[in-house]
Scaffold this motif. Structure first.
Motif, PDB file in Angstrom:
ATOM      1  N   ASN A 157      57.183  77.162  73.066  1.00  0.00           N
ATOM      2  CA  ASN A 157      58.581  77.296  72.657  1.00  0.00           C
ATOM      3  C   ASN A 157      58.700  77.839  71.239  1.00  0.00           C
ATOM      4  N   THR A 158      57.796  78.722  70.897  1.00  0.00           N
ATOM      5  CA  THR A 158      57.696  79.252  69.546  1.00  0.00           C
ATOM      6  C   THR A 158      59.020  79.732  68.976  1.00  0.00           C
ATOM      7  N   ASN A 159      59.717  80.591  69.699  1.00  0.00           N
ATOM      8  CA  ASN A 159      60.928  81.198  69.147  1.00  0.00           C
ATOM      9  C   ASN A 159      62.000  80.177  68.790  1.00  0.00           C
ATOM     10  N   GLN A 160      62.250  79.241  69.711  1.00  0.00           N
ATOM     11  CA  GLN A 160      63.296  78.259  69.457  1.00  0.00           C
ATOM     12  C   GLN A 160      62.994  77.409  68.228  1.00  0.00           C
ATOM     13  N   LEU A 161      61.772  76.930  68.142  1.00  0.00           N
ATOM     14  CA  LEU A 161      61.408  76.040  67.046  1.00  0.00           C
ATOM     15  C   LEU A 161      61.396  76.764  65.703  1.00  0.00           C
ATOM     16  N   LEU A 162      60.885  77.981  65.694  1.00  0.00           N
ATOM     17  CA  LEU A 162      60.876  78.744  64.444  1.00  0.00           C
ATOM     18  C   LEU A 162      62.285  79.140  64.013  1.00  0.00           C
ATOM     19  N   ALA A 163      63.143  79.387  64.999  1.00  0.00           N
ATOM     20  CA  ALA A 163      64.534  79.683  64.672  1.00  0.00           C
ATOM     21  C   ALA A 163      65.197  78.469  64.018  1.00  0.00           C
ATOM     22  N   LEU A 164      64.937  77.298  64.555  1.00  0.00           N
ATOM     23  CA  LEU A 164      65.489  76.070  63.967  1.00  0.00           C
ATOM     24  C   LEU A 164      64.968  75.893  62.543  1.00  0.00           C
ATOM     25  N   LEU A 165      63.684  76.151  62.338  1.00  0.00           N
ATOM     26  CA  LEU A 165      63.088  76.042  61.011  1.00  0.00           C
ATOM     27  C   LEU A 165      63.703  77.037  60.033  1.00  0.00           C
ATOM     28  N   ALA A 166      64.122  78.183  60.543  1.00  0.00           N
ATOM     29  CA  ALA A 166      64.760  79.198  59.700  1.00  0.00           C
ATOM     30  C   ALA A 166      66.219  78.884  59.414  1.00  0.00           C
ATOM     31  N   GLY A 167      66.736  77.804  60.023  1.00  0.00           N
ATOM     32  CA  GLY A 167      68.121  77.425  59.781  1.00  0.00           C
ATOM     33  C   GLY A 167      69.095  77.995  60.780  1.00  0.00           C
ATOM     34  N   TYR A 168      68.597  78.553  61.889  1.00  0.00           N
ATOM     35  CA  TYR A 168      69.469  79.129  62.899  1.00  0.00           C
ATOM     36  C   TYR A 168      69.920  78.058  63.893  1.00  0.00           C
ATOM     37  N   VAL A 169      71.016  78.337  64.563  1.00  0.00           N
ATOM     38  CA  VAL A 169      71.465  77.520  65.690  1.00  0.00           C
ATOM     39  C   VAL A 169      70.722  78.005  66.935  1.00  0.00           C
ATOM     40  N   VAL A 170      70.306  77.086  67.782  1.00  0.00           N
ATOM     41  CA  VAL A 170      69.595  77.448  69.012  1.00  0.00           C
ATOM     42  C   VAL A 170      70.361  76.929  70.218  1.00  0.00           C
ATOM     43  N   VAL A 171      70.707  77.841  71.118  1.00  0.00           N
ATOM     44  CA  VAL A 171      71.344  77.479  72.385  1.00  0.00           C
ATOM     45  C   VAL A 171      70.360  77.781  73.503  1.00  0.00           C
ATOM     46  N   GLU A 172      70.122  76.790  74.366  1.00  0.00           N
ATOM     47  CA  GLU A 172      69.207  76.948  75.495  1.00  0.00           C
ATOM     48  C   GLU A 172      69.987  76.754  76.787  1.00  0.00           C
ATOM     49  N   PRO A 173      70.295  77.843  77.487  1.00  0.00           N
ATOM     50  CA  PRO A 173      71.082  77.748  78.716  1.00  0.00           C
ATOM     51  C   PRO A 173      70.212  77.571  79.952  1.00  0.00           C
ATOM     52  N   GLY A 174      70.665  76.786  80.891  1.00  0.00           N
ATOM     53  CA  GLY A 174      70.064  76.754  82.208  1.00  0.00           C
ATOM     54  C   GLY A 174      70.739  77.801  83.071  1.00  0.00           C
ATOM     55  N   ALA A 175      70.166  78.073  84.239  1.00  0.00           N
ATOM     56  CA  ALA A 175      70.765  79.064  85.141  1.00  0.00           C
ATOM     57  C   ALA A 175      70.231  78.853  86.550  1.00  0.00           C
ATOM     58  N   ARG A 176      71.065  79.208  87.524  1.00  0.00           N
ATOM     59  CA  ARG A 176      70.629  79.121  88.915  1.00  0.00           C
ATOM     60  C   ARG A 176      69.511  80.134  89.189  1.00  0.00           C
ATOM     61  N   GLY A 177      68.715  79.850  90.218  1.00  0.00           N
ATOM     62  CA  GLY A 177      67.621  80.743  90.569  1.00  0.00           C
ATOM     63  C   GLY A 177      67.468  80.900  92.068  1.00  0.00           C
ATOM     64  N   ARG A 178      66.577  81.769  92.450  1.00  0.00           N
ATOM     65  CA  ARG A 178      66.490  82.293  93.812  1.00  0.00           C
ATOM     66  C   ARG A 178      66.117  81.283  94.898  1.00  0.00           C
ATOM     67  N   THR A 179      65.516  80.166  94.557  1.00  0.00           N
ATOM     68  CA  THR A 179      65.051  79.223  95.586  1.00  0.00           C
ATOM     69  C   THR A 179      66.067  78.151  95.956  1.00  0.00           C
ATOM     70  N   LEU A 180      67.195  78.106  95.265  1.00  0.00           N
ATOM     71  CA  LEU A 180      68.170  77.036  95.502  1.00  0.00           C
ATOM     72  C   LEU A 180      68.917  77.226  96.820  1.00  0.00           C
ATOM     73  N   THR A 181      69.016  76.124  97.588  1.00  0.00           N
ATOM     74  CA  THR A 181      69.782  76.161  98.835  1.00  0.00           C
ATOM     75  C   THR A 181      70.695  74.947  98.910  1.00  0.00           C
ATOM     76  N   ASN A 182      71.784  75.104  99.649  1.00  0.00           N
ATOM     77  CA  ASN A 182      72.688  73.968  99.849  1.00  0.00           C
ATOM     78  C   ASN A 182      72.347  73.259 101.158  1.00  0.00           C
ATOM     79  N   SER A 183      73.155  72.294 101.516  1.00  0.00           N
ATOM     80  CA  SER A 183      72.872  71.480 102.712  1.00  0.00           C
ATOM     81  C   SER A 183      72.892  72.296 103.997  1.00  0.00           C
ATOM     82  N   ALA A 184      73.553  73.454 103.944  1.00  0.00           N
ATOM     83  CA  ALA A 184      73.608  74.323 105.122  1.00  0.00           C
ATOM     84  C   ALA A 184      72.460  75.324 105.145  1.00  0.00           C
ATOM     85  N   GLY A 185      71.569  75.234 104.156  1.00  0.00           N
ATOM     86  CA  GLY A 185      70.439  76.158 104.094  1.00  0.00           C
ATOM     87  C   GLY A 185      70.780  77.510 103.517  1.00  0.00           C
TER      88      GLY A 185
END
Length: 528
Positions: A157-185
């Protein structure tokens, strides 16, 4: 310590998080208003590029749902980390750049729901083609390398931690991906879900200007592999109306999704042309088993690449001239590969350089400069990573086939050549009617060629390892050339002998952010 002016920060060492609760962590809700008080106070130790350790105290907002109508909050949420004290000195990040670091790998789902602090977001599960998530190769783990730029786990996680050390704000977003299925498949995380989610996350951040710390007009995206692809796509497609219907369905914030700058490591992108580009680059290289790929297929795909490349009408950097299938090898060698080898060899001691050159006699070292032929370079890299076609597999086994799945159909062809040569017996020998639109939604080149998006990011940091055969070297080179031709600021280079996910100059990236955003020039962590 001058916040925002940290010039020599690098590899992250041990990370010891000790929570100091100052208020309750924020929870997911349908509200798109950021609560400045709903954070936890944490402290971590970060090692800079000189090997010095620094104590960083920061406010941490966990798993904030960034759309009003989430399909799955586990993935459609983000974390925010804001430094408040570094080595005992108070930090004001009000005007700091925002590093928007995704952990997407393999176009798989990524979540921040279980994170315990910065850089601890959940890793994607499964890799391209059903293996494990992208991980640093042996080359990427060599001394001086830092592995997968934004993947989860310790030093990765080099970039995030070094950005924090530099005084920057860090936003880490989650996101949907290709393997997700609902109850209907039904698959609900396939294209274009990942880019729609990241855009929605940017809109959330920008809609909370004045409430969320940091300069929302100075958002810098970062990602590796598929994450590098969507980071580039995020930068190229800022405020494009082609995503509006998808964002409206999610109830995204009413704000811009344009970003200021892009960091993209080994981007797996331009998927509809990636098979041809791959064969042009790696077609003569055998697989790790020693088996040669089908040369008839390879030849067909190379011809497709030549036609595509001619149609782009790109000019190489530094006055090289038109880039074609006939001269691209010369361009890569002169513009990227020889300079990369030269930099690597220059950094070695005399004895280590001698040893390396003795083992790699294809390199001529003269006048402190490395020269070699393209064919010898291919031999040096050795085995190719993927069979042919590399991305739209005839048997639908590639992760990218899954990325273009729809409904209850797990995987589909997304090129005419792949569909025509389908080996499953299940296809119609034609791509589905919705595929062309989805390809456009997933390809940064769509927004840069033809009708050019003037709301794109104008500052670009692009990196790739020379030994990375996860995609063709021309993919990132084409992206860089097009951006350069448009007049954008492009910092693009290749890491010598490094594999997929390498990041050997993270400190330079953090300094680059300060430079392009104009942050920290007054030595007080303020933007001039």
């Amino acid at each position: 310590m001058g916040i925002g002016a940290t010039a020599g920060v690098a590899a992250v060492g041990g990370i010891a998080l000790s929570a100091q609760a100052s208020s309750s962590s924020s929870s997911s809700s349908d509200s798109l208003r950021f609560d400045p008080d709903a954070h936890t106070k944490l402290t971590t130790t970060i090692t800079d590029t000189q090997g010095a350790e620094h104590d960083v105290t920061y406010h941490f907002w966990k798993a904030i749902t960034y759309v009003a109508n989430p399909v799955n909050e586990t993935y459609q949420s983000l974390n925010v980390s804001v430094p408040v004290e570094i080595d005992g000195t108070a930090v004001d990040a009000t005007d700091a750049p925002i590093l928007f670091a995704n952990s997407v790998g393999g176009y798989l789902p990524s979540s921040v729901a279980d994170a315990t602090g910065i850089g601890a977001s959940g890793a994607p599960t499964g890799g391209m083609g059903g293996g494990t998530a992208p991980a640093p190769s042996a080359a990427a783990s060599a001394p001086g390398a830092n592995g997968n730029t934004n993947a989860t786990g310790g030093a990765l996680n080099t970039n995030q931690l070094l950005a924090l050390l530099a005084g920057y704000v860090v936003v880490e977003p989650g996101a949907r991906g290709r393997t997700l299925t609902n109850s209907a498949g039904e698959y609900y995380g396939t294209a274009p879900a990942v880019i729609v989610d990241l855009k929605a996350a940017v809109r959330y951040v920008r809609s909370n200007k004045g409430r969320i710390p940091g300069d929302t007009d100075r958002i810098v995206s970062a990602g590796t592999s598929a994450g590098g692809a969507v980071s580039a796509l995020l930068g190229a497609s800022g405020d494009s109306p082609v995503y509006d219907k998808y964002l409206k369905e999610l109830g995204s914030a009413d704000a811009s999704d344009a970003i200021f700058a892009v960091g993209a490591w080994c981007p797996i992108t331009d998927l509809e042309h990636a098979d041809g580009a791959y064969e042009w680059n790696w077609g003569t290289n055998a697989l790790s088993t020693g088996k040669q790929v089908d040369q008839t297929v390879s030849k067909d795909l190379k011809a497709q690449f030549a036609e595509y490349q001619a149609g782009l009408k790109l000019r190489g950097l530094d006055g090289f001239g038109p880039l074609t299938a006939r001269n691209y090898d010369e361009y890569l060698v002169k513009q990227y590969l020889e300079p990369s080898a030269t930099k690597y060899l220059t950094g070695l001691s005399d004895s280590d350089r001698e040893t390396y050159l003795a083992k790699n006699t294809f390199i001529t070292w003269s006048g402190s400069r490395a020269t070699f032929a393209w064919d010898d370079f291919l031999t040096h890299v050795g085995a190719r990573k993927k069979d042919t076609p590399a991305f739209d597999a005839f048997d639908l086994s590639a992760g990218e086939n899954n990325e273009f799945g729809a409904g209850t159909t797990e995987a589909r062809h997304f090129t005419a050549y792949g569909a025509k040569n389908d080996s499953t017996g299940l296809g119609t020998k034609r791509v589905a009617a919705d595929i062309p639109e989805k390809l456009n939604l997933m390809n940064p080149m769509y927004h840069l060629v033809g009708k050019v998006n003037d709301r794109r990011a104008k500052h670009w940091w692009i990196r790739l390892g020379t030994s990375d055969s996860d995609t063709s070297h021309v993919i990132s080179a084409n992206l860089a050339a097009r951006l350069d031709n448009l007049g954008d600021d492009v910092d693009h280079l290749y890491y010598w002998d490094q594999g997929h996910g390498a990041n050997t100059d993270p400190g330079d990236f953090i300094t680059w952010i300060a430079t392009v955003t104009g942050y920290g020039k007054d030595g007080k962590g303020k933007r001039n």
